[in-house]
Scaffold this motif. Structure first.
Motif, PDB file in Angstrom:
ATOM      1  N   TYR A  88       0.850  -1.204   0.000  1.00 29.39           N
ATOM      2  CA  TYR A  88       0.000   0.000   0.000  1.00 29.39           C
ATOM      3  C   TYR A  88       0.875   1.240   0.000  1.00 29.39           C
ATOM      4  CZ  TYR A  88       1.431  -0.884   4.782  1.00 29.39           C
ATOM      5  OH  TYR A  88       2.186  -1.180   5.889  1.00 29.39           O
ATOM      6  N   ALA A  89       0.232   2.379  -0.125  1.00 27.93           N
ATOM      7  CA  ALA A  89       0.909   3.666   0.111  1.00 27.93           C
ATOM      8  C   ALA A  89       0.199   4.311   1.289  1.00 27.93           C
ATOM      9  CB  ALA A  89       0.788   4.542  -1.123  1.00 27.93           C
ATOM     10  N   ARG A  90       0.975   4.828   2.216  1.00 24.43           N
ATOM     11  CA  ARG A  90       0.351   5.559   3.327  1.00 24.43           C
ATOM     12  C   ARG A  90       0.035   6.957   2.825  1.00 24.43           C
ATOM     13  NH1 ARG A  90       0.679   2.864   8.207  1.00 24.43           N
ATOM     14  NH2 ARG A  90       2.204   1.170   8.161  1.00 24.43           N
ATOM     15  N   VAL A  91      -1.230   7.260   2.727  1.00 21.25           N
ATOM     16  CA  VAL A  91      -1.611   8.578   2.203  1.00 21.25           C
ATOM     17  C   VAL A  91      -2.933   9.015   2.821  1.00 21.25           C
ATOM     18  CG1 VAL A  91      -2.561   7.448   0.129  1.00 21.25           C
ATOM     19  CG2 VAL A  91      -2.118   9.890   0.066  1.00 21.25           C
ATOM     20  N   ASN A  92      -2.978  10.258   3.253  1.00 27.05           N
ATOM     21  CA  ASN A  92      -4.207  10.778   3.848  1.00 27.05           C
ATOM     22  C   ASN A  92      -5.160  11.252   2.765  1.00 27.05           C
ATOM     23  OD1 ASN A  92      -3.294  10.331   6.411  1.00 27.05           O
ATOM     24  ND2 ASN A  92      -2.709  12.448   6.820  1.00 27.05           N
ATOM     25  N   PRO A  93      -6.451  11.239   3.067  1.00 22.31           N
ATOM     26  CA  PRO A  93      -7.404  11.861   2.152  1.00 22.31           C
ATOM     27  C   PRO A  93      -7.046  13.350   1.984  1.00 22.31           C
ATOM     28  CG  PRO A  93      -8.540  10.694   3.928  1.00 22.31           C
ATOM     29  CD  PRO A  93      -7.098  10.687   4.270  1.00 22.31           C
ATOM     30  N   LEU A 144      -4.686   4.369   4.115  1.00 24.76           N
ATOM     31  CA  LEU A 144      -3.864   3.664   3.126  1.00 24.76           C
ATOM     32  C   LEU A 144      -4.555   3.679   1.772  1.00 24.76           C
ATOM     33  CD1 LEU A 144      -3.184   0.241   4.960  1.00 24.76           C
ATOM     34  CD2 LEU A 144      -1.786   2.325   5.103  1.00 24.76           C
ATOM     35  N   ALA A 145      -3.748   3.751   0.719  1.00 20.64           N
ATOM     36  CA  ALA A 145      -4.247   3.440  -0.626  1.00 20.64           C
ATOM     37  C   ALA A 145      -3.659   2.077  -0.960  1.00 20.64           C
ATOM     38  CB  ALA A 145      -3.796   4.495  -1.620  1.00 20.64           C
ATOM     39  N   LEU A 146      -4.513   1.120  -1.277  1.00 20.23           N
ATOM     40  CA  LEU A 146      -4.053  -0.260  -1.491  1.00 20.23           C
ATOM     41  C   LEU A 146      -3.497  -0.450  -2.899  1.00 20.23           C
ATOM     42  CD1 LEU A 146      -5.435  -0.542   1.174  1.00 20.23           C
ATOM     43  CD2 LEU A 146      -6.708  -2.510   0.315  1.00 20.23           C
ATOM     44  N   ALA A 147      -2.441  -1.249  -2.976  1.00 22.19           N
ATOM     45  CA  ALA A 147      -1.848  -1.561  -4.279  1.00 22.19           C
ATOM     46  C   ALA A 147      -2.576  -2.762  -4.878  1.00 22.19           C
ATOM     47  CB  ALA A 147      -0.371  -1.890  -4.103  1.00 22.19           C
ATOM     48  N   TYR A 148      -2.886  -2.693  -6.145  1.00 22.26           N
ATOM     49  CA  TYR A 148      -3.382  -3.871  -6.860  1.00 22.26           C
ATOM     50  C   TYR A 148      -3.194  -3.674  -8.354  1.00 22.26           C
ATOM     51  CZ  TYR A 148      -7.813  -1.125  -7.001  1.00 22.26           C
ATOM     52  OH  TYR A 148      -8.763  -0.147  -7.151  1.00 22.26           O
TER      53      TYR A 148
END
Ligand code: AMP
Ligand code: MG
Length: 514
Positions: free
Chosen positions: A38-43, A90-94
């Motif tokens: 994932y990437a740790r990222v805030n809204p 988190l923004a999930l990687a896929y």
């Protein structure tokens, strides 16, 4: 862009609740997986958040205080302007196959997983914001969502839940006070989505495509712990995981078929490991039964047509099986036995799907037992419905009345261009019903639980979205949600919601709207 006036019935009274702190007892497990997941990222904060809908029943079922969620602080959280205590966005990687073409990196381009909550039912739920701003996975997108598609997902996912189909849920919708630019300028919105997880076939593909077997194994272990805990105790846990996903997808797609639902974008990134319906884009419930029906404006080849859905699901599951081969090999002993094992698992799909569909169709026709000839009886009806333009949902619903005797026939008959096509089928159906010692009343009651009166008919959904987007009138949206929350209970005065669209009202195409 001005914010809408709120309909009084939509939200709890929050006049005294601003001091009520929002307590979300996040317990995050995905954030503990390796950084490359994932990437740790805030809204990204929005200009003027305003709550337009809160799902009170769902909030309560998650032991969340609706008053606190509807408070100023709560709305800030639902809009992404404030990070709740314990949240680790988190923004999930896929990755994923989109219409058959592999894209090695998709990921949450406009969503943030805020965290996970344990429900009182012992199930772990993801709380995700959708439309909450750009992430490292946004590619050329703006990270945002428009109000129309947000409300559309809200309506259809809640309708599916009420029908009893596994699905992600909608907890809240807020408008952002900002504009999004699509073909036209539209009001922006954020949806709060609840899912038992956001693991997708595409999540496995992301790591497999990089040859990252260690990550594939960690992901599989995570999926087993979260969704298929019984697989952990099996001799071949990864094979059991594959079997589990195949079983749930077979049952899921069978349910879609039984309700005339067309997902529209069955890409591998929209195929959930938990077996929930996810990502409501250009989906639709068909009206007149047409086996090859397609609504999506982007599905030019009919890849995801109604009748192709089981095949598309199996194709996606085959992609999942491929990603698992290296870890299947570790439990099977060799590459060739891993392939044999994967093929064995996949071979069960057709049988499970056919059995689930057949059992569902028997329920829809009021058959309590399974006798020879049932399949032919069902297929004969479907064939006649297709030839005669019969409305899928209404035909089955009106059969619930016809089961008592021929006085109910006229209403079913009128669905068929040639009424005689129904009459000759009904005679066979009644002969078949006569072979079971079940009262007409018991049969009708059972049938009414398998055949909804209310589905989100496309023209009614469009009407509700238009009112909300163009006039900030949320009443039609509220009314529709309320009706769809009890789909099997037909109530007087709501005939408009039961009836198929007239030719002028008919929606012929649906759009992604992302
Ligand atoms: P979907 O068609 O909604 O399943 O999305 C496919 C991919 O496109 C996912 O990776 C999404 O996160 C991404 N995506 C869709 N819309 C946007 C947007 N407006 N901004 C950034 N990414 C988007
Ligand atoms: Mg998607």
């Amino acid at each position: 862009m001005s914010s809408p006036d709120l309909p009084a019935m939509a939200l709890p009274d929050t006049s005294n609740s601003d001091r009520q702190a929002v307590r979300l007892s996040f317990d995050n497990t995905y954030a503990k997986l390796p950084e490359r997941f994932y990437a740790r990222v805030n809204p990204t904060p929005v200009a003027a958040p305003r709550l337009v809908k809160l799902n009170l029943e769902l909030a309560r079922s998650l032991k969340l205080d609706p008053h606190a969620l509807a408070s100023e602080q709560g709305v800030q959280i639902l809009a992404g302007n404030r990070i709740a205590e314990g949240s680790e966005p988190l923004a999930l990687a896929y990755a994923g196959h989109q219409f058959g073409y592999f894209v090695p990196q998709l990921g949450d381009g406009r969503a943030n997983l805020l965290g996970e909550l344990m429900g009182p039912d012992g199930v772990r739920y993801d709380i995700q914001l959708k439309g909450s701003g750009p992430t490292p996975f946004s590619r050329r997108g703006d990270g945002r969502a428009a109000l129309g598609p947000v409300l559309r997902e809200y309506i259809v996912s809640e309708a599916m839940a009420a029908l009893g189909v596994p699905t992600t849920r909608a907890l809240a919708a807020v408008t952002t006070g900002e504009r999004v630019f699509r073909e036209t300028v539209l009001p922006g919105a954020v949806l709060t989505r609840v899912a038992t997880s956001h693991l997708r076939v595409g999540t496995f593909q992301y790591f497999a495509a990089q040859g990252d077997t260690e990550a594939t194994r960690s992901l599989a272990d995570y999926a087993i712990a979260r969704h298929y805990p019984q697989a952990a105790a099996r001799k071949r846990p990864y094979r059991a995981l594959l079997d589990g996903v195949i079983t749930r997808q077979a049952h899921l797609v069978a349910q879609w078929m039984l309700f005339g639902f067309i997902h529209g974008v069955m890409n591998t990134d929209n195929t959930s490991i938990s077996g929930e319906t996810i990502d409501y884009g250009p989906c639709a419930f068909m009206e007149a039964y047409e086996p090859d029906k397609v609504f999506s404006s982007i599905d030019h080849q009919g890849r995801y047509a109604y009748s192709n859905q089981p095949r598309a699901a199996l194709w996606n599951l085959t992609r999942l099986a491929e990603t698992l081969l290296p870890i299947l090999e570790s439990e099977e002993g060799s590459e060739s036995t891993a392939i044999t094992s994967a093929n064995e698992a996949l071979a069960a799909f057709d049988l499970m799907f056919a059995a689930a569909r057949a059992a569902g169709l028997r329920r829809k026709l009021g058959l309590f037992t399974e006798l020879e000839g049932d399949a032919a009886l069902v297929e004969d009806l479907m064939q006649r419905m297709a030839t005669n333009g019969a409305d899928f949902t209404l035909t089955f619903r009106r059969l619930c009345d016809a089961v008592a005797g021929p006085q109910g026939d006229e209403e079913v008959r009128s669905q068929f261009a040639d009424g005689g096509a129904y009459d000759s089928w009904a005679a066979q159906w009644r002969r078949r019903l006569g072979k079971e010692p079940v009262s007409a009343e018991a049969r009708a009651t059972a049938m009414r639980l398998a055949n909804p009166a209310y589905i989100p008919r496309n023209h009614v959904v469009e009407e509700a979205l238009d009112a909300a987007v163009e006039r900030r009138d949320f009443q039609p949206f509220e009314d529709l949600l309320k009706i769809l929350s009890h789909p099997y209970e037909e109530r007087p005065g709501l005939e408009r919601y039961v009836t198929p669209a007239s030719p002028e009202e008919c929606v012929r195409q649906t759009f992604c709207g992302t």
